[in-house]
Design a protein around this motif. Structure first.
Motif, mmCIF file in Angstrom:
data_model
loop_
_atom_site.group_PDB
_atom_site.id
_atom_site.type_symbol
_atom_site.label_atom_id
_atom_site.label_comp_id
_atom_site.label_asym_id
_atom_site.label_seq_id
_atom_site.Cartn_x
_atom_site.Cartn_y
_atom_site.Cartn_z
ATOM 1 N N UNK C 22 1.126 -0.610 0.028
ATOM 2 C CA UNK C 22 0.352 0.048 0.382
ATOM 3 C C UNK C 22 0.597 1.149 -0.086
ATOM 4 N N UNK C 23 2.074 1.206 0.929
ATOM 5 C CA UNK C 23 2.511 2.069 0.699
ATOM 6 C C UNK C 23 3.692 2.651 -0.564
ATOM 7 N N UNK C 26 0.292 4.794 -2.771
ATOM 8 C CA UNK C 26 0.493 5.639 -2.401
ATOM 9 C C UNK C 26 1.558 6.584 -2.479
ATOM 10 N N UNK C 33 -4.791 11.913 0.275
ATOM 11 C CA UNK C 33 -4.747 11.515 1.253
ATOM 12 C C UNK C 33 -4.567 9.131 0.944
ATOM 13 N N UNK C 35 -7.166 7.707 -0.603
ATOM 14 C CA UNK C 35 -8.138 7.323 0.363
ATOM 15 C C UNK C 35 -8.696 6.450 -0.661
ATOM 16 N N UNK C 36 -8.263 7.297 -2.342
ATOM 17 C CA UNK C 36 -8.435 6.045 -3.221
ATOM 18 C C UNK C 36 -7.304 6.030 -4.683
ATOM 19 N N UNK C 224 -0.441 11.568 7.722
ATOM 20 C CA UNK C 224 -0.177 10.352 6.492
ATOM 21 C C UNK C 224 0.140 11.775 5.265
#
Lengths: 347, 285, 260
Positions: C22-23, C26, C33, C35-36, C224
């Protein structure tokens, strides 16, 4: 085997090369509260003066003070303590007197914020920004109208839900105000009363955060608690549902100032930095990005109408009158600290 | 002559280093724990028991100590419960696969632990991946409040410490003589009996080593509790960090670390005792 | 049993890798953020590179890691040889101290060194940090080299001595070359330990020598930040490279071993 040695050797060389330019540039070491100075301002400073800013942050006066105590030399050049720490650090000989000749922009400051008790004649400090600590509410989760004062945070329905500042004086401010005392009380009895009241609040507290309290609100982790006005302002820009409430018992009002510690090593650059920060356009950017009020009077006309009339940034007369400015409590700080330790450890 | 000189140089270099940066600082820490807090400096005379009295008589601090032990114990048990089968399954694989599994285990271990803690935080948040998946799957209706709880801290500690449990266990189980298991099976022992009576007793040194490697350091990982935990101070490490870098009560911070050192000493002594027992039993049989 | 085992391994590895994944995702996500997914971007990487404080801290961290790893490996190597070749009074005490030092939580080492530095007036910065990092790497380097020494064929040394090698030649021509793999792996281990250290560094360094983990800590405490994701991604890549190097050399060693 030789191949590996080659890789390592070239790695070492690469590191050595990156290490070299470190000695070249002029620098100023700035130690500031988290999220308290826009990055664009730092870049502008470097562009105008050629001085590189090495920027570090802290989340409470105590942490900053403990860190400075450890440093004998080659320390930070500019630090931003709150009023009561300015007087304490001044008394303990941790600060250098400022050189007015290098700070011509000081003429633009609001005289109402100068020459205060904590630093008569502004020998050591110049105010950077001032603001308040009030209540933050996410109006999507909790009706704003239902929150009017500090007392509302004690309601049992908010068990395990609140965010508090990680700061002894700010947290005690709430309880002292509810009890009707001064938030600068030095009376051990009053402080104990406040402690007992805060003990009842602890089950409601989810976390302490004074790095950037707006982020837990924005992430949806909390919807009620303490917050600085500037953080609330920044949060509102991203999510209009987050509101700032001036509690009826009175908000905590504070001023943070620039000081130059004794252990600083780039004193000239430190003055250049402080003088730069007092320029009208720079102060304007700081207000617009961080949402706190500035003592630089020439910055006010430059501000956008919406910001200038924003009550979160610039409280009106009644809101200021209801609140109380933080001052030095002297020896009594140790009593606060003791109770604070107990609250943090034992809840 | 030449040998003597090299020998003296090597020995004095190592023992000098350990003395100066290992033993002397610990002794100074011990001394500091008996001194008195100083408001403007660090500590001052007179010698007093104030810090220890505070630690044990003020309810708050004792609670932190106990909470820390509890949290570290839960983390250790979780690591053992997962690490043991992991190590066992790995040992039973072919050599190639074993290597792959171990490398896969080591890559996160080589990655900055702070960065990994931060990654865990992104997963556990109210709007994090875990909640999103559970919501989408219809398992829950409202997002779970995981972040800023003790559970989050345990999940984070488990994440960081798991390899420290698996590696000693693996090293131990790898040496285990599998013929003993086969012999037990030939003699008609059931799976559970083999596990309880043969495998576990033989891997006790590995279990102990793994538990110590997880339990002791866990209590010092203040940044995990700071990033994932809530308002309560959870670990001894947080208490120490707070006393040294915020409250400036060095004697109290030192006393807290002395307690941690004592805890560690007890565990190491226990380990040594068990090992000696095992060794003497081995000789007798 | 088979499927059970499969799910077990999959579960553990998912737990270990999904957060890192995920890191990394992103770090390239336009959405601030995370989030998406809003689209691909490299701007967080350039933002990170434009941050002089972050770059300076990175440089400091690398310098400290290289120096600490090199010195700790050197001292650890000599210590290991000393322990295996010489018998002397207090040897077991010394070994015990070393073991205890290795087992002690970092925070104990950190504050005891802080007390020492404050008491003798060492200012906090490069030197205090370097001394501390060498100290916590030392037990690991020594253990690694010792383990390798135990696998040695003692006849090699006897043979060399019979052929007239001096003590110095013995070390330089025979022992050190044989130790090379162990030295390399202990160097890499120390390097990662030093680069990873938050606890010790947060106590024993000053503003003049801020290091990367402390910078990261103050950034992630805030919340974040996509620049942190970018930085984290780079660090994951760096550790991957290190693991690959260490594996490569293991392979090479095996090959050499077979040739012998």
């Amino acid at each position: 085997m030789g191949k590996i040695s080659n890789i390592i050797t070239s790695g070492l060389l690469a590191v050595a090369c990156t290490a070299l330019p470190a000695f070249a540039a002029e620098k100023v070491y700035v130690y500031n509260w988290t999220e308290y100075l826009p990055e664009s301002v730092l870049q502008q400073f470097t562009k105008e003066t050629g001085i590189e800013v090495v920027y570090s942050t802290y989340d409470s006066n105590e942490t900053m003070y403990a860190k400075l105590k450890l440093i004998q030399k080659d320390g930070y050049d500019v630090v931003f303590p709150s009023t009561y720490f300015v007087s304490r650090m001044g008394k303990e000989g941790m600060l250098q007197p400022l050189d007015r000749a290098q700070l011509p922009n000081m003429k633009d400051l609001d005289p109402n914020l100068l020459d205060k008790n904590y630093d008569k004649g502004n020998v050591y400090s110049i105010p950077y920004m001032w603001g308040s600590t009030g209540i933050g509410v996410n109006s999507e989760m909790i009706p704003v109208a239902s929150i009017t004062g500090w007392q509302d945070l004690w309601k049992p329905e908010y068990k395990g839900k609140l965010l508090l500042q990680d700061d002894v004086r700010e947290v005690f401010h709430m309880a002292l105000k509810i009890k009707g005392y001064s938030s600068n009380s030095t009376d051990p009895k009053e402080i104990e009363d406040a402690y007992l009241l805060l003990k009842e609040l602890m089950p409601n507290v989810l976390l302490f955060n004074s790095d950037s309290p707006r982020l837990p609100y924005l992430a949806g982790e909390v919807s009620l608690g303490m917050i600085w006005n500037g953080e609330a302002y920044m949060a509102e820009q991203e999510n209009p549902a987050i509101r700032y409430v001036y509690p009826k018992e009175g908000a905590n009002l504070w001023v943070d100032s620039y000081v130059i510690p004794k252990s600083a090593r780039n004193i000239k650059n430190a003055h250049a930095f402080i003088n730069f920060m007092m320029k009208a356009d720079v102060a304007k950017t700081c207000v617009e990005e961080n949402g706190y009020a500035t003592p630089v009077l020439t910055a006010l006309p430059l501000l956008d109408e919406a910001v200038r009339t924003n009550k979160t940034v610039f409280p009106d007369k009644e809101q200021i009158a209801a609140g109380e400015f933080q001052t030095d409590v002297g020896e009594a700080l140790a009593i606060y600290q003791q109770y604070w330790e107990k609250l943090r450890a034992g809840n | 002559m030449k040998i003597m000189r090299t020998k003296t140089a090597v020995i004095s270099l190592v023992s000098g280093w350990l003395l100066l940066f290992g033993v002397v600082p610990i002794l100074m820490l011990l001394a500091a724990s008996f001194l008195t807090q100083d408001a403007t400096g660090f500590f001052r005379l007179p010698f007093a028991l104030t810090s220890y009295r505070q630690l044990f008589l003020d309810p708050g601090y004792l609670e932190v100590l106990l909470r820390s032990v509890k949290l570290a114990a839960i983390t250790t048990i979780c690591c053992l419960a997962v690490g043991y089968p992991f190590a066992w399954f790995t040992v039973r694989r072919a050599r190639k696969q074993r290597l792959v599994i171990l490398i896969l285990l080591m890559i996160p271990f080589w990655t900055n632990s702070l960065v990994r803690t931060y990654a865990i935080r992104m997963v556990l948040g109210t709007n994090g991946l875990l909640n999103k998946m559970l919501l989408a799957a219809g398992v829950i209706e409202a997002p779970l409040k995981l972040l800023y709880t003790d559970t989050a801290v345990i999940l984070g500690l488990f994440y960081l410490m798991l390899p420290f449990m698996i590696l000693p266990l693996y090293a131990n189980l790898e040496k285990l003589d599998y013929r003993l298991v086969e012999a037990a099976r030939d003699l008609g022992a059931g799976l559970m009996a083999i596990f309880r009576k043969v495998i576990v007793p033989l891997s006790i040194p590995g279990i102990f080593a793994g538990c110590i490697m997880v339990f002791v350091p866990t209590m010092g990982l203040f940044y995990v509790a700071a990033l994932l935990g809530g308002a309560r101070q959870l670990l001894i490490g947080n208490l120490i960090q707070q006393q040294f870098l915020n409250a400036r009560n060095w004697p109290l911070g030192s006393a807290t670390s002395v307690i941690l050192i004592l805890l560690m000493t007890v565990m190491l002594a226990g380990y040594a005792l068990v090992m000696r027992r095992l060794a003497s039993r081995g000789q007798r049989s | 049993m088979r499927t059970l085992r499969f799910f077990f391994f999959t579960g553990i590895f998912l737990y270990l890798y999904v957060p890192i994944g995920i890191l990394i995702v992103n770090a390239f996500n336009l959405n601030r953020y995370g989030l998406k997914w809003d689209g691909f971007t490299l701007k967080w990487f350039s933002g990170m590179l434009a941050n002089p404080g972050l770059m300076e801290a990175t440089r400091h961290s690398l310098v400290i890691a290289v120096c600490a790893a090199t010195i700790a490996t050197a001292i650890g190597c000599f210590a290991a040889i000393g322990f295996s070749r010489y018998r002397f009074a207090g040897r077991r005490i010394l070994q015990g101290t070393l073991m205890t030092l290795m087992m002690a939580p970092d925070i104990i080492l950190a504050i005891s060194l802080l007390v020492l530095f404050v008491a003798i007036g060492v200012s906090l910065g490069f030197w205090s940090l370097l001394l501390a990092h060498i100290t916590f790497c030392l037990p690991f380097t020594m253990m690694t080299v010792s383990a390798r020494l135990q696998g040695f064929d003692p006849f090699l040394l006897d043979a060399a001595r019979d052929l007239g090698a001096s003590e110095g030649q013995l070390l330089g021509r025979v022992v050190l070359p044989l130790l090379q793999p162990a030295l390399l792996s202990s160097w890499l281990l120390s390097f990662t330990l030093s680069l990873d250290d938050v606890i010790v560094s947060s106590f024993v360094t000053g503003p003049a020598y801020d290091v990367l983990p402390l910078k990261i800590f103050s950034m992630v405490k805030v919340g974040v930040k996509p620049e942190v994701n970018a930085l984290a991604t780079l660090m994951v890549v760096l550790s991957l490279v290190l693991v690959i190097i260490s594996q490569l050399f293991l392979k090479e060693r095996e090959k050499n071993g077979k040739n012998q």
